[in-house]
Write a protein that holds these residues in place. Structure first.
Motif, PDB file in Angstrom:
ATOM      1  N   HIS A 107       0.788  -1.226   0.000  1.00 50.11           N
ATOM      2  CA  HIS A 107       0.000   0.000   0.000  1.00 50.11           C
ATOM      3  C   HIS A 107       0.825   1.284   0.000  1.00 50.11           C
ATOM      4  O   HIS A 107       0.342   2.328  -0.425  1.00 50.11           O
ATOM      5  CB  HIS A 107      -0.936   0.001   1.214  1.00 50.11           C
ATOM      6  CG  HIS A 107      -1.722  -1.263   1.354  1.00 50.11           C
ATOM      7  ND1 HIS A 107      -2.789  -1.544   0.537  1.00 50.11           N
ATOM      8  CD2 HIS A 107      -1.571  -2.317   2.188  1.00 50.11           C
ATOM      9  CE1 HIS A 107      -3.289  -2.730   0.876  1.00 50.11           C
ATOM     10  NE2 HIS A 107      -2.565  -3.218   1.862  1.00 50.11           N
ATOM     11  N   ASN A 147      -4.069   3.058  -9.077  1.00 49.92           N
ATOM     12  CA  ASN A 147      -2.707   3.580  -9.076  1.00 49.92           C
ATOM     13  C   ASN A 147      -2.221   3.939 -10.466  1.00 49.92           C
ATOM     14  O   ASN A 147      -1.455   4.890 -10.644  1.00 49.92           O
ATOM     15  CB  ASN A 147      -1.759   2.548  -8.449  1.00 49.92           C
ATOM     16  CG  ASN A 147      -0.348   3.073  -8.312  1.00 49.92           C
ATOM     17  OD1 ASN A 147      -0.153   4.203  -7.891  1.00 49.92           O
ATOM     18  ND2 ASN A 147       0.621   2.264  -8.677  1.00 49.92           N
ATOM     19  N   SER A 170      -1.671   3.468  -3.801  1.00 45.30           N
ATOM     20  CA  SER A 170      -3.054   3.420  -4.268  1.00 45.30           C
ATOM     21  C   SER A 170      -3.752   4.705  -3.857  1.00 45.30           C
ATOM     22  O   SER A 170      -3.300   5.406  -2.952  1.00 45.30           O
ATOM     23  CB  SER A 170      -3.805   2.219  -3.683  1.00 45.30           C
ATOM     24  OG  SER A 170      -4.010   2.401  -2.290  1.00 45.30           O
TER      25      SER A 170
END
Length: 347
Positions: A107, A147, A170
């Motif tokens: 992440h 993304n 993201s």
């Protein structure tokens, strides 16, 4: 009415946010409609899909609570929300630039940026930036939803400031991290070498900062409070070296050049900070030996003596508390050591 607060907190020493914050109170005469439709109508330059994505990411709050897209707004509701901006149309050229990545998961990643590296492409610096390196690095990874193969900058630090940056992988991670910066829950500590020795061992500078009226390329302090945005820096003396001091500076807000401006305002500009007067001898003797010593230090450290040492935040997905530190870069270490030797040799 919608209030776009983008830029109120720039999330770093630089003044630019990748996420806009909004707050509005629903009018008394408003009919009950779905919140995704309501916010799309009320928010310029953002599509309904962008609004729905923000709702799915739980960053749309009604009276403090997250809602779903089918929630129907009611008169008097207080709505706060964050929307990620659409990337600028300028293409970023991926470049195989070495990156000092000290942490990474699915992440986000945390990068230790060297001094001299610009964070993102802009006029005069279209290549060789951190973002060029990140674009290359991300292109080698599986693409994540939201993304599009590009890194999500949440904050920035100055070209000649070294230290830690968090990068989202993201849109959901970026939005949640940006929210933490906005509410000042991010922990950020910088180490700075400043001219002089403060009288107190610690203190706080709470003075607004804005663009200088004389030179728009630099910032200025506005203690009268009639201009600029609120800025708060908490500082502590770590080491006294007679003519300079090593300080720990904790940011409560994150305005452009905040530490550099606040320490100048306090009478202690950062060592070799050319933009704010620190590239001249501000404390010490007039002896030629001393002047030569300072000039040699300037050569070793050809930038402002500022390093983003630590960064703490809540992980946007797991909710786990994250904390990172990085040591001083060699140029600052060498100059501090030279000052220690110089002071120890004095009678």
């Amino acid at each position: 009415m919608v209030t776009d607060l983008q830029g109120e907190d720039d999330y770093s020493e630089e003044d630019d946010s990748e996420v806009s914050h909004f707050e509005l109170r629903v009018d008394k005469g408003q009919e009950m409609v779905r919140i995704d439709r309501f916010l799309t109508d009320k928010t310029a330059n953002f599509s309904r899909s962008k609004v729905q994505q923000a709702i799915e990411n739980d960053v749309v709050r009604v009276n403090g609570l997250a809602v779903k897209s089918n929630y129907k707004v009611k008169p008097g509701d207080l709505i706060t929300y964050w929307l990620a901006k659409t990337p600028r149309p300028t293409d970023v050229v991926p470049e195989p630039i070495p990156l000092d990545i000290i942490y990474e998961d699915d992440h986000l990643l945390v990068v230790n940026k060297p001094a001299g590296m610009v964070v993102h492409p802009a006029h005069g610096n279209w290549t060789g930036t951190l973002v060029n390196g990140l674009a290359y690095y991300f292109n080698q990874l599986p693409e994540l939803p939201g993304n599009s193969g590009r890194p999500g900058l949440v904050h920035r630090i100055d070209k000649d400031t070294s230290g830690l940056l968090v990068v989202a992988k993201s849109e959901k991670a970026m939005t949640h991290l940006a929210e933490q910066f906005f509410v000042h829950s991010i922990e950020r500590t910088y180490l700075a070498l400043a001219w002089g020795e403060p009288v107190e061992d610690q203190g706080t500078v709470d003075v607004p900062i804005g663009r200088s009226a004389k030179d728009r390329k630099v910032m200025d302090a506005f203690p009268e409070g009639t201009y600029g945005k609120r800025a708060v820096t908490h500082w502590q003396v770590l080491k006294r070296l007679r003519y300079v001091s090593l300080l720990s500076c904790r940011l409560e807000t994150g305005r452009t050049h905040q530490i550099r401006i606040h320490m100048k305002y306090a009478g202690h500009p950062l060592f070799n900070d050319a933009a704010y007067g620190g590239d001249k001898i501000r404390k010490g003797t007039q002896f030629s030996k001393y002047k030569t010593f300072v000039q040699n230090c300037f050569k070793i450290l050809p930038r402002q003596a500022l390093h983003a040492k630590s960064l703490g935040f809540v992980h946007p997905i797991s909710g786990k508390k994250m904390y990172f530190e990085t040591p001083l870069p060699q140029d600052m270490e060498d100059v501090i050591h030279k000052w220690e030797e110089y002071v120890n040799q004095m009678p």
